[in-house]
Motif scaffolding. Structure first.
Motif, PDB file in Angstrom:
ATOM      1  N   UNK A 161       0.871  -1.182   0.000  1.00 39.30           N
ATOM      2  CA  UNK A 161       0.000   0.000   0.000  1.00 39.30           C
ATOM      3  C   UNK A 161       0.900   1.221   0.000  1.00 39.30           C
ATOM      4  N   UNK A 162       0.724   2.069  -0.997  1.00 40.03           N
ATOM      5  CA  UNK A 162       1.528   3.287  -1.126  1.00 40.03           C
ATOM      6  C   UNK A 162       0.610   4.487  -1.333  1.00 40.03           C
ATOM      7  N   UNK A 163       1.101   5.657  -0.948  1.00 44.99           N
ATOM      8  CA  UNK A 163       0.305   6.868  -1.102  1.00 44.99           C
ATOM      9  C   UNK A 163       1.209   8.029  -1.478  1.00 44.99           C
ATOM     10  N   UNK A 164       0.631   9.023  -2.108  1.00 45.98           N
ATOM     11  CA  UNK A 164       1.388  10.201  -2.534  1.00 45.98           C
ATOM     12  C   UNK A 164       0.434  11.373  -2.721  1.00 45.98           C
ATOM     13  N   UNK A 165       1.001  12.549  -2.882  1.00 45.27           N
ATOM     14  CA  UNK A 165       0.211  13.720  -3.290  1.00 45.27           C
ATOM     15  C   UNK A 165       0.254  13.815  -4.803  1.00 45.27           C
ATOM     16  N   UNK A 207       2.655  30.002   2.996  1.00 45.26           N
ATOM     17  CA  UNK A 207       3.133  29.943   4.387  1.00 45.26           C
ATOM     18  C   UNK A 207       3.552  31.313   4.891  1.00 45.26           C
ATOM     19  N   UNK A 208       4.300  32.047   4.073  1.00 44.78           N
ATOM     20  CA  UNK A 208       4.784  33.357   4.491  1.00 44.78           C
ATOM     21  C   UNK A 208       3.649  34.368   4.632  1.00 44.78           C
ATOM     22  N   UNK A 209       2.594  34.185   3.858  1.00 44.87           N
ATOM     23  CA  UNK A 209       1.462  35.108   3.939  1.00 44.87           C
ATOM     24  C   UNK A 209       0.458  34.718   5.019  1.00 44.87           C
ATOM     25  N   UNK A 210       0.722  33.577   5.681  1.00 43.06           N
ATOM     26  CA  UNK A 210      -0.177  33.121   6.737  1.00 43.06           C
ATOM     27  C   UNK A 210      -1.404  32.411   6.214  1.00 43.06           C
ATOM     28  N   UNK A 211      -1.381  31.995   4.941  1.00 41.82           N
ATOM     29  CA  UNK A 211      -2.521  31.314   4.347  1.00 41.82           C
ATOM     30  C   UNK A 211      -2.256  29.812   4.255  1.00 41.82           C
ATOM     31  N   UNK A 212      -3.054  29.096   3.471  1.00 45.28           N
ATOM     32  CA  UNK A 212      -2.916  27.649   3.352  1.00 45.28           C
ATOM     33  C   UNK A 212      -3.417  27.193   1.995  1.00 45.28           C
ATOM     34  N   UNK A 213      -3.084  25.947   1.631  1.00 42.49           N
ATOM     35  CA  UNK A 213      -3.470  25.376   0.345  1.00 42.49           C
ATOM     36  C   UNK A 213      -4.048  23.979   0.546  1.00 42.49           C
ATOM     37  N   UNK A 214      -4.903  23.572  -0.381  1.00 42.39           N
ATOM     38  CA  UNK A 214      -5.469  22.229  -0.356  1.00 42.39           C
ATOM     39  C   UNK A 214      -4.642  21.266  -1.184  1.00 42.39           C
ATOM     40  N   UNK A 215      -5.038  19.989  -1.193  1.00 36.45           N
ATOM     41  CA  UNK A 215      -4.267  18.979  -1.898  1.00 36.45           C
ATOM     42  C   UNK A 215      -5.136  17.773  -2.218  1.00 36.45           C
ATOM     43  N   UNK A 216      -4.621  16.906  -3.088  1.00 35.68           N
ATOM     44  CA  UNK A 216      -5.278  15.638  -3.420  1.00 35.68           C
ATOM     45  C   UNK A 216      -4.295  14.506  -3.138  1.00 35.68           C
ATOM     46  N   UNK A 217      -4.730  13.534  -2.363  1.00 37.84           N
ATOM     47  CA  UNK A 217      -3.918  12.373  -1.995  1.00 37.84           C
ATOM     48  C   UNK A 217      -4.386  11.167  -2.804  1.00 37.84           C
ATOM     49  N   UNK A 218      -3.445  10.396  -3.330  1.00 40.74           N
ATOM     50  CA  UNK A 218      -3.770   9.155  -4.035  1.00 40.74           C
ATOM     51  C   UNK A 218      -3.187   7.975  -3.260  1.00 40.74           C
ATOM     52  N   UNK A 219      -4.007   6.935  -3.081  1.00 39.26           N
ATOM     53  CA  UNK A 219      -3.592   5.733  -2.367  1.00 39.26           C
ATOM     54  C   UNK A 219      -3.759   4.542  -3.300  1.00 39.26           C
ATOM     55  N   UNK A 301      -7.282   1.667  -6.391  1.00 40.33           N
ATOM     56  CA  UNK A 301      -6.840   3.060  -6.477  1.00 40.33           C
ATOM     57  C   UNK A 301      -7.928   3.996  -5.954  1.00 40.33           C
ATOM     58  N   UNK A 302      -7.552   4.847  -5.022  1.00 43.97           N
ATOM     59  CA  UNK A 302      -8.487   5.838  -4.477  1.00 43.97           C
ATOM     60  C   UNK A 302      -7.773   7.170  -4.316  1.00 43.97           C
TER      61      UNK A 302
END
Length: 366
Positions: A161-165, A207-219, A301-302
């Motif tokens: 089982x492996x996962x990544x962004x 990060x420097x602006x104090x904000x954040x980002x989303x992401x998609x993970x694949x398993x 795959x998910x």
């Protein structure tokens, strides 16, 4: 009634809060005789541990696991072995800063579970979110390590089982450059070295602006047999979607082609089958390794989408517990992209689902 237990045969109950003295889990239904040490579990926890780079929360937690029960060693066993009784795991919290949350004890943070916890229970642990904190995922990763040992005992080393962004901040990887070995070479679990550089620039700016980002993970689970899962309410993909959606900040799940399947024709979507080396061979995998809720023997795959971290420095409009309108700025140490540390959590949840279904299948079909 609350629901803190996951699984039917391989059952995991997590406990503890973000700023309590410890967190942990109890695993019931683990078969006896499986070699298990704290080092086996620690290796998985170290992949999720905070403070490993500037792109994750700087909370300094060693996440050192202790096995309190469920294993035994004597001169007749080669190392500790599971006994078939409940396995209790504990991880102490050592770097809480509860004072960082004193300003929000009566304010609801937008995007967090503050309001809903108050609405349901009439009381909430405002220190880091209590049970709604991503801190709760550490015991899941520990339990996933045990589940992986169960899987190995049943299917051998071929089952992985492996996962990544595969996407961060709206920037997807280039599938033509996909390389699993690259995931160990950058702080994003990115399988595409070129895209990892783009992610670093985007996340550093956030990060420097104090904000954040989303992401998609694949398993991706490989090397599992056909036949796992059951109709109608025990479908493998349904349980997997449930497991991944239970992860903090997860907002959607795809199996195989996912939403893209709705844009394909019947000819494009159907995974044709031929024979190869005396066994069925699928020419594509739009189904994500599951048909009718039962595994096909292909890669399972998910993917799941993780929203941007809600704890940001930009002022946000909100209300207080008393119903007064106000503004809030979230202080403390937070992940600029919580999706990074969700990668090992996704792998752990896949392991929990597959271990449970493997034992269910063995129980019914032998």
């Amino acid at each position: 009634m609350s629901v803190n237990t996951f699984g039917r045969i391989f059952r995991v109950t997590t406990w503890g809060e973000s700023h309590g003295p410890a967190i942990g889990c109890v695993i019931d239904g683990c078969p006896p005789g499986i070699a298990l040490t704290e080092a086996d579990i620690q290796a998985a926890l170290d992949r999720r541990r905070p403070g490993t780079s500037k792109f994750v929360t700087q909370r300094r937690e060693p996440d050192a696991v202790k096995i309190l029960s469920g294993v035994f060693e004597d001169d007749r066993t080669e190392g500790p072995r599971t006994t078939g009784t409940p396995i209790s795991l504990m991880i102490e919290n050592v770097d809480q800063r509860s004072k960082d949350y004193s300003d929000i004890r009566d304010k609801y943070r937008p995007g967090h579970a503050d309001f809903t916890y108050d609405a349901k229970y009439g009381i909430r642990d405002y220190r880091g979110g209590g049970r709604s904190s991503a801190r709760e995922t550490a015991p899941r990763v520990a339990a996933g390590a045990v589940a992986s040992k169960v899987i190995s005992s049943l299917y051998g080393a071929k089952a992985t089982i492996r996962a990544c962004l595969v996407e961060l901040g709206g920037i997807p990887i280039d599938r033509a450059r996909f390389d699993w070995t690259e995931t160990e070479k950058n702080p994003f679990w990115c399988p595409d070295a070129g895209t990892a550089n783009k992610w670093e620039e985007a996340l550093e700016a956030a990060r420097k602006s104090g904000s954040s980002l989303g992401a998609v993970v694949e398993v991706v689970a490989s090397g599992f047999p056909a036949g796992l899962g059951a109709p109608v309410y025990g479908k493998l993909d349904a349980d997997l979607a449930f497991a991944l959606m239970s992860i903090n900040a997860a907002k959607s799940v795809e199996i195989g082609a996912g939403l893209e399947a709705a844009r394909l024709t019947g000819e494009e979507n159907a995974d044709e089958i031929r024979m190869k080396d005396g066994a069925p061979h699928f020419l594509s995998n739009n189904a994500g390794g599951v048909l009718g809720g039962i595994s096909t023997g292909q890669d399972i795959i998910a993917r799941f989408a993780v929203k941007p971290t809600s704890s940001i420095l930009a002022p946000r409009r909100t209300i207080t517990k008393a119903g007064e309108e106000t503004e809030i700025v979230t202080k403390g140490r937070h992940d600029p992209c919580v999706g990074i540390r969700a990668v090992p959590v996704g792998a752990a949840m896949m392991a929990l689902v597959l271990a449970d279904h493997a034992l269910l299948h063995r129980g019914q079909c032998g």
